[in-house]
Scaffold this motif. Structure first.
Motif, PDB file in Angstrom:
ATOM      1  N   MET A 139       2.128  -0.455  -4.747  1.00 40.72           N
ATOM      2  CA  MET A 139       0.917   0.023  -4.076  1.00 40.72           C
ATOM      3  C   MET A 139      -0.260   0.111  -5.045  1.00 40.72           C
ATOM      4  N   THR A 140       0.008   0.432  -6.299  1.00 39.94           N
ATOM      5  CA  THR A 140      -1.066   0.444  -7.299  1.00 39.94           C
ATOM      6  C   THR A 140      -1.626  -0.955  -7.475  1.00 39.94           C
ATOM      7  N   ARG A 141      -0.734  -1.945  -7.563  1.00 43.63           N
ATOM      8  CA  ARG A 141      -1.187  -3.342  -7.673  1.00 43.63           C
ATOM      9  C   ARG A 141      -1.993  -3.780  -6.460  1.00 43.63           C
ATOM     10  N   TRP A 142      -1.642  -3.226  -5.295  1.00 39.44           N
ATOM     11  CA  TRP A 142      -2.337  -3.600  -4.064  1.00 39.44           C
ATOM     12  C   TRP A 142      -3.641  -2.834  -3.884  1.00 39.44           C
ATOM     13  N   GLY A 143      -3.947  -1.916  -4.791  1.00 38.47           N
ATOM     14  CA  GLY A 143      -5.207  -1.183  -4.723  1.00 38.47           C
ATOM     15  C   GLY A 143      -5.210  -0.022  -3.743  1.00 38.47           C
ATOM     16  N   ILE A 144      -4.055   0.543  -3.462  1.00 40.99           N
ATOM     17  CA  ILE A 144      -3.962   1.679  -2.543  1.00 40.99           C
ATOM     18  C   ILE A 144      -4.361   2.950  -3.301  1.00 40.99           C
ATOM     19  N   ALA A 145      -5.183   3.784  -2.702  1.00 38.09           N
ATOM     20  CA  ALA A 145      -5.627   5.039  -3.322  1.00 38.09           C
ATOM     21  C   ALA A 145      -4.437   5.984  -3.513  1.00 38.09           C
ATOM     22  N   PRO A 146      -4.467   6.828  -4.551  1.00 37.21           N
ATOM     23  CA  PRO A 146      -3.335   7.740  -4.815  1.00 37.21           C
ATOM     24  C   PRO A 146      -2.942   8.612  -3.624  1.00 37.21           C
ATOM     25  N   ALA A 147      -3.890   9.149  -2.903  1.00 40.27           N
ATOM     26  CA  ALA A 147      -3.559   9.999  -1.748  1.00 40.27           C
ATOM     27  C   ALA A 147      -2.862   9.179  -0.662  1.00 40.27           C
ATOM     28  N   ASP A 148      -3.339   7.957  -0.447  1.00 39.86           N
ATOM     29  CA  ASP A 148      -2.710   7.087   0.548  1.00 39.86           C
ATOM     30  C   ASP A 148      -1.313   6.669   0.106  1.00 39.86           C
ATOM     31  N   ARG A 149      -1.126   6.457  -1.194  1.00 40.78           N
ATOM     32  CA  ARG A 149       0.203   6.107  -1.723  1.00 40.78           C
ATOM     33  C   ARG A 149       1.222   7.177  -1.376  1.00 40.78           C
ATOM     34  N   GLU A 150       0.828   8.421  -1.583  1.00 42.85           N
ATOM     35  CA  GLU A 150       1.759   9.523  -1.310  1.00 42.85           C
ATOM     36  C   GLU A 150       2.063   9.639   0.183  1.00 42.85           C
ATOM     37  N   ARG A 151       1.074   9.393   1.032  1.00 41.11           N
ATOM     38  CA  ARG A 151       1.327   9.420   2.481  1.00 41.11           C
ATOM     39  C   ARG A 151       2.286   8.302   2.894  1.00 41.11           C
ATOM     40  N   VAL A 152       2.095   7.112   2.327  1.00 42.14           N
ATOM     41  CA  VAL A 152       2.985   5.987   2.634  1.00 42.14           C
ATOM     42  C   VAL A 152       4.395   6.302   2.141  1.00 42.14           C
ATOM     43  N   LEU A 153       4.506   6.833   0.925  1.00 39.50           N
ATOM     44  CA  LEU A 153       5.828   7.192   0.391  1.00 39.50           C
ATOM     45  C   LEU A 153       6.510   8.250   1.248  1.00 39.50           C
ATOM     46  N   GLU A 154       5.759   9.233   1.700  1.00 41.66           N
ATOM     47  CA  GLU A 154       6.335  10.280   2.550  1.00 41.66           C
ATOM     48  C   GLU A 154       6.896   9.668   3.831  1.00 41.66           C
ATOM     49  N   ARG A 155       6.173   8.736   4.403  1.00 46.35           N
ATOM     50  CA  ARG A 155       6.640   8.075   5.627  1.00 46.35           C
ATOM     51  C   ARG A 155       7.908   7.256   5.349  1.00 46.35           C
ATOM     52  N   LEU A 156       7.922   6.552   4.215  1.00 47.25           N
ATOM     53  CA  LEU A 156       9.103   5.756   3.856  1.00 47.25           C
ATOM     54  C   LEU A 156      10.317   6.652   3.619  1.00 47.25           C
ATOM     55  N   ARG A 157      10.101   7.797   2.992  1.00 46.39           N
ATOM     56  CA  ARG A 157      11.213   8.745   2.779  1.00 46.39           C
ATOM     57  C   ARG A 157      11.694   9.313   4.105  1.00 46.39           C
ATOM     58  N   ARG A 158      10.753   9.713   4.957  1.00 46.07           N
ATOM     59  CA  ARG A 158      11.108  10.322   6.239  1.00 46.07           C
ATOM     60  C   ARG A 158      11.915   9.348   7.106  1.00 46.07           C
ATOM     61  N   ASP A 159      11.520   8.087   7.087  1.00 48.04           N
ATOM     62  CA  ASP A 159      12.217   7.076   7.895  1.00 48.04           C
ATOM     63  C   ASP A 159      13.420   6.472   7.168  1.00 48.04           C
ATOM     64  N   ARG A 160      13.744   7.018   5.996  1.00 48.51           N
ATOM     65  CA  ARG A 160      14.916   6.635   5.190  1.00 48.51           C
ATOM     66  C   ARG A 160      14.866   5.186   4.712  1.00 48.51           C
ATOM     67  N   PHE A 161      13.672   4.640   4.525  1.00 45.90           N
ATOM     68  CA  PHE A 161      13.552   3.323   3.913  1.00 45.90           C
ATOM     69  C   PHE A 161      13.732   3.450   2.396  1.00 45.90           C
ATOM     70  N   ILE A 162      13.284   4.559   1.845  1.00 41.01           N
ATOM     71  CA  ILE A 162      13.416   4.808   0.410  1.00 41.01           C
ATOM     72  C   ILE A 162      14.181   6.105   0.210  1.00 41.01           C
TER      73      ILE A 162
END
Length: 174
Positions: free
Chosen positions: A41-64
């Motif tokens: 996500m850093t390489r893709w230029g995603i802002a830090p706050a957005d990165r954490e929201r995406v990660l939270e969603r991935l954790r919640r849906d058990r992708f990560i």
């Protein structure tokens, strides 16, 4: 184009929604750690706050799941790469996996199987190693075993046993 890579290529940027979709596809194919996803996500230029929201969603849906990732990583590195526990733990630590998670994943290791795997690794190495004396051979085997991530005592014992069966004139040097 140099070796399949564009020179002076503009970095690809994604929206948080595109990043989430891309990471879901990647995680569906193979285990990924949170740090892997953050790096992408850093390489893709995603802002830090957005990165954490995406990660939270991935954790919640058990992708990560870092625990699941650590267990898969341990199995792969032991069975396919022949790594020892120390090398595996260091690699997981570099991926920012929690120490407790690493210890739980490594707890699944069978000490007897690890010794057999180390002995087999050293047997294969001895066939391709040139040494003038048994002492030199033993040192090379020990360095190799340590580089593969095994404990010194286990490597020394396996090297001693291997040299004793290879050359009867070899004494224990350590």
């Amino acid at each position: 184009m140099l070796y399949g890579k564009k020179i002076n290529a503009v970095p690809r940027t994604k929206t948080p929604e595109q990043a989430l979709a891309a990471l879901m596809r990647l995680c569906a194919r193979a285990e990924r750690s949170e740090e892997d996803a953050r790096r992408l996500m850093t390489r893709w230029g995603i802002a830090p706050a957005d990165r954490e929201r995406v990660l939270e969603r991935l954790r919640r849906d058990r992708f990560i799941d870092d625990a699941r990732y650590a267990e898969a990583f341990v199995r792969e590195k032991i069975n396919l790469s022949g790594w020892g526990a120390r090398k595996i733990a260091d690699a997981l630590h570099r991926k920012r996996i929690a120490r407790e998670t690493i210890e739980r994943a490594l707890a699944a290791l069978d000490a007897g199987t690890a010794r057999e795997r180390l002995a087999d690794l050293l047997r294969r190495k001895v066939r391709t190693t040139r040494a003038a004396t048994p002492y030199e051979l033993k040192n090379k085997l020990i360095r190799y075993g340590l580089a593969q991530g095994y404990d010194y005592e286990a490597v020394r014992d396996a090297a001693d046993a291997l040299i004793a069966t290879t050359d009867d004139s070899c004494d224990t040097f350590f």
